[in-house]
Write a protein that holds these residues in place. Structure first.
Motif, mmCIF file in Angstrom:
data_model
loop_
_atom_site.group_PDB
_atom_site.id
_atom_site.type_symbol
_atom_site.label_atom_id
_atom_site.label_comp_id
_atom_site.label_asym_id
_atom_site.label_seq_id
_atom_site.Cartn_x
_atom_site.Cartn_y
_atom_site.Cartn_z
ATOM 1 N N ASP A 29 -4.208 0.653 -3.386
ATOM 2 C CA ASP A 29 -3.041 -0.219 -3.552
ATOM 3 C C ASP A 29 -3.133 -1.416 -2.596
ATOM 4 O O ASP A 29 -2.965 -2.571 -2.982
ATOM 5 C CB ASP A 29 -1.767 0.606 -3.273
ATOM 6 N N ALA A 30 -3.455 -1.127 -1.335
ATOM 7 C CA ALA A 30 -3.557 -2.182 -0.324
ATOM 8 C C ALA A 30 -4.686 -3.159 -0.664
ATOM 9 O O ALA A 30 -4.559 -4.369 -0.449
ATOM 10 C CB ALA A 30 -3.774 -1.569 1.052
ATOM 11 N N ALA A 89 -3.028 4.866 -1.618
ATOM 12 C CA ALA A 89 -2.493 3.854 -0.702
ATOM 13 C C ALA A 89 -3.556 2.823 -0.344
ATOM 14 O O ALA A 89 -3.293 1.610 -0.337
ATOM 15 C CB ALA A 89 -1.958 4.523 0.561
ATOM 16 N N GLY A 111 0.824 -1.213 0.000
ATOM 17 C CA GLY A 111 0.000 0.000 0.000
ATOM 18 C C GLY A 111 0.852 1.253 0.000
ATOM 19 O O GLY A 111 1.775 1.386 -0.792
ATOM 20 N N GLY A 112 0.517 2.177 0.900
ATOM 21 C CA GLY A 112 1.216 3.450 0.952
ATOM 22 C C GLY A 112 2.658 3.364 1.437
ATOM 23 O O GLY A 112 3.405 4.337 1.369
ATOM 24 N N LYS A 158 7.773 11.144 -8.842
ATOM 25 C CA LYS A 158 8.700 10.505 -9.777
ATOM 26 C C LYS A 158 8.578 11.174 -11.136
ATOM 27 O O LYS A 158 9.423 11.013 -12.003
ATOM 28 C CB LYS A 158 8.392 9.007 -9.896
ATOM 29 N N ASN A 171 -3.436 -1.101 -14.261
ATOM 30 C CA ASN A 171 -2.054 -1.066 -13.795
ATOM 31 C C ASN A 171 -1.304 0.119 -14.409
ATOM 32 O O ASN A 171 -0.611 0.869 -13.711
ATOM 33 C CB ASN A 171 -1.368 -2.392 -14.161
ATOM 34 N N GLU A 225 4.038 10.514 -6.120
ATOM 35 C CA GLU A 225 5.314 10.256 -5.442
ATOM 36 C C GLU A 225 6.456 11.110 -6.002
ATOM 37 O O GLU A 225 7.628 10.858 -5.718
ATOM 38 C CB GLU A 225 5.697 8.775 -5.555
ATOM 39 N N ILE A 244 1.046 -3.545 -9.326
ATOM 40 C CA ILE A 244 -0.061 -2.737 -8.804
ATOM 41 C C ILE A 244 0.221 -1.281 -9.186
ATOM 42 O O ILE A 244 -0.346 -0.769 -10.139
ATOM 43 C CB ILE A 244 -0.222 -2.899 -7.280
ATOM 44 N N ALA A 245 1.152 -0.654 -8.463
ATOM 45 C CA ALA A 245 1.487 0.732 -8.800
ATOM 46 C C ALA A 245 2.983 0.998 -8.708
ATOM 47 O O ALA A 245 3.426 2.103 -9.000
ATOM 48 C CB ALA A 245 0.741 1.687 -7.856
ATOM 49 N N CYS A 250 -5.744 -3.898 -3.684
ATOM 50 C CA CYS A 250 -5.260 -4.733 -4.798
ATOM 51 C C CYS A 250 -4.387 -5.854 -4.241
ATOM 52 O O CYS A 250 -4.546 -7.025 -4.576
ATOM 53 C CB CYS A 250 -4.416 -3.906 -5.780
ATOM 54 N N ASP A 304 0.286 7.061 -9.356
ATOM 55 C CA ASP A 304 1.169 6.909 -8.191
ATOM 56 C C ASP A 304 2.507 7.619 -8.421
ATOM 57 O O ASP A 304 3.017 8.297 -7.529
ATOM 58 C CB ASP A 304 1.409 5.426 -7.913
ATOM 59 N N PHE A 341 -2.887 3.397 -12.917
ATOM 60 C CA PHE A 341 -2.654 3.515 -11.471
ATOM 61 C C PHE A 341 -1.175 3.791 -11.198
ATOM 62 O O PHE A 341 -0.839 4.597 -10.321
ATOM 63 C CB PHE A 341 -3.111 2.232 -10.767
ATOM 64 N N SER A 342 -0.286 3.138 -11.958
ATOM 65 C CA SER A 342 1.155 3.368 -11.797
ATOM 66 C C SER A 342 1.515 4.813 -12.140
ATOM 67 O O SER A 342 2.320 5.447 -11.463
ATOM 68 C CB SER A 342 1.967 2.425 -12.689
#
Lengths: 225, 149
Positions: free
Chosen positions: B134-135, B131, A37-38, B53, B40, B51, A127-128, B137, B47, B43-44
């Protein structure tokens, strides 16, 4: 007449900081990887820090203080088995620095951690989160790396567990506390035991800075190019 | 153009449950994989922006969030009987169906909150929603998806 006990500096400051920082980061990495997750962004950052620490330690194993050098603590099979035979209470004879068995465990731990940090760079959790170099190689390689990263994480967990258990056996079974010297740097010895030569900490600081710069280039600069 | 593409996705997502009734196992696997693949990708990207990036772009984030949210409801309809061959989907899906469905619904529910979070302009809220998604998934992958080989 028995000589008065003395103490020597057995671990330099860089090696001690390396050891405890690495231990904390390995626990952190394992935990964040499992939670996901995070926490994944922290998992990656922790991995980069571990990679820099490992590169530093490899360099320190060549040019560092005598007790931290590979040539000093990687011993042959004769020394290995002779030492192993003495690993029982009362027969145990303490060693300055890494002992002939522990030295190989040090190398093993360094190598599996290096493989873990390295494979993480090419992994994809589907996932990400992707390692910074996952886009640079084929998906067949990414799948292999991801699979290895997952499996090797458990190898590390078991190896770290064995490491802790063995240290506990030294402390409680052999009455040889190896934790204190790794924390303070000092080890009590009989008088007359010579102080092993130690390298200046500034050299370690330079090496660590170089390792960190190299990792930064690898995970931030190079992937963008 | 973008709006119509998203509308088409919405239609597809809405039609999914009905469609799955007559879809052969091979195609069910194909469709759920297609949905997961595009999820995917988006979502990537979302993210990566959150983040730092890559530079954050709100329009792009909203599009990513919309696509993930819309596609999230598709896979559930394509885990029919006989779709456990030549796939990383574990047989446990069909023996623990209630738990699998609960985890799938949880993912759909979390992904469904992404569009609002992306539009809110509240980065902390978006980060938290990413988050949580993500969790959700990962919860399913851990139990019901075989490891990569």
């Amino acid at each position: 007449m028995t000589a008065a006990p003395a103490r020597i500096r057995v671990w330099d400051l860089p090696t001690r900081i390396f050891h405890w920082t690495l231990a904390a980061l390995v626990v952190f990495s394992f935990t964040t990887g499992k939670i996901g997750g995070g926490w994944m962004s922290w998992h990656l950052k922790s991995g980069y820090a571990i990679l820099a620490l490992l590169l530093f330690r490899l360099a320190w194993g060549v040019v560092g203080s005598s007790t931290s050098r590979f040539t000093g603590f990687l011993r042959g099979p004769v020394a290995f088995f002779r030492y192993a035979a003495g690993l029982v209470p009362k027969r145990h004879r303490p060693v300055i620095g890494h002992n002939p068995m522990g030295g190989w465990m040090v190398l093993f731990l360094l190598l599996i951690l290096l493989a873990q940090a390295g494979s993480g760079l090419f992994s994809d959790d589907e996932i990400a989160t992707q390692g910074p170099l996952a886009e640079k190689v084929s998906n067949a390689v990414v799948a292999k790396m991801s699979s290895f990263h997952d499996f090797n994480g458990w190898i590390i967990a078991v190896a770290a567990g064995v490491h802790v258990l063995v240290i506990a056996y030294y402390v409680f079974g052999l009455k040889d506390n190896l934790v204190k010297p790794m924390w303070s740097g000092w080890r009590a010895v009989d008088a007359g035991v010579e102080q092993p030569p130690m390298r200046a900490a500034w050299l370690a600081a330079i090496l660590l800075a170089l390792a960190a710069a190299g990792v930064y280039w690898l995970v931030v600069v190079y992937p963008k190019g | 153009m973008k709006k119509s593409a998203i509308a088409a996705l919405a239609l597809l997502a809405a039609a999914a449950p009905a469609l799955s009734q007559n879809v052969k196992p091979e195609n069910q696997i194909k469709f759920r994989r297609a949905a997961y693949t595009i999820m995917n990708l988006n979502f990537s990207n979302l993210d990566a922006m959150v983040e730092n990036k890559k530079p954050f772009n709100k329009e792009e984030a909203i599009r990513n969030a919309d696509i993930v949210s819309l596609l999230s409801s598709i896979p559930k309809s394509y885990f029919g009987e006989g779709t456990d061959k030549d796939t990383r989907a574990k047989p446990e899906i069909w023996t623990h169906r209630a738990d699998f469905d609960a985890k799938m619904d949880k993912m759909v529910s979390e992904a469904g909150k992404l569009p609002a979070a992306a539009r809110s302009g509240d980065m902390a809220a978006l980060k938290k929603q990413i988050a949580d998604t993500d969790a959700a998934c990962k919860a399913c992958h851990d139990d019901y998806r075989a490891k990569q080989r």
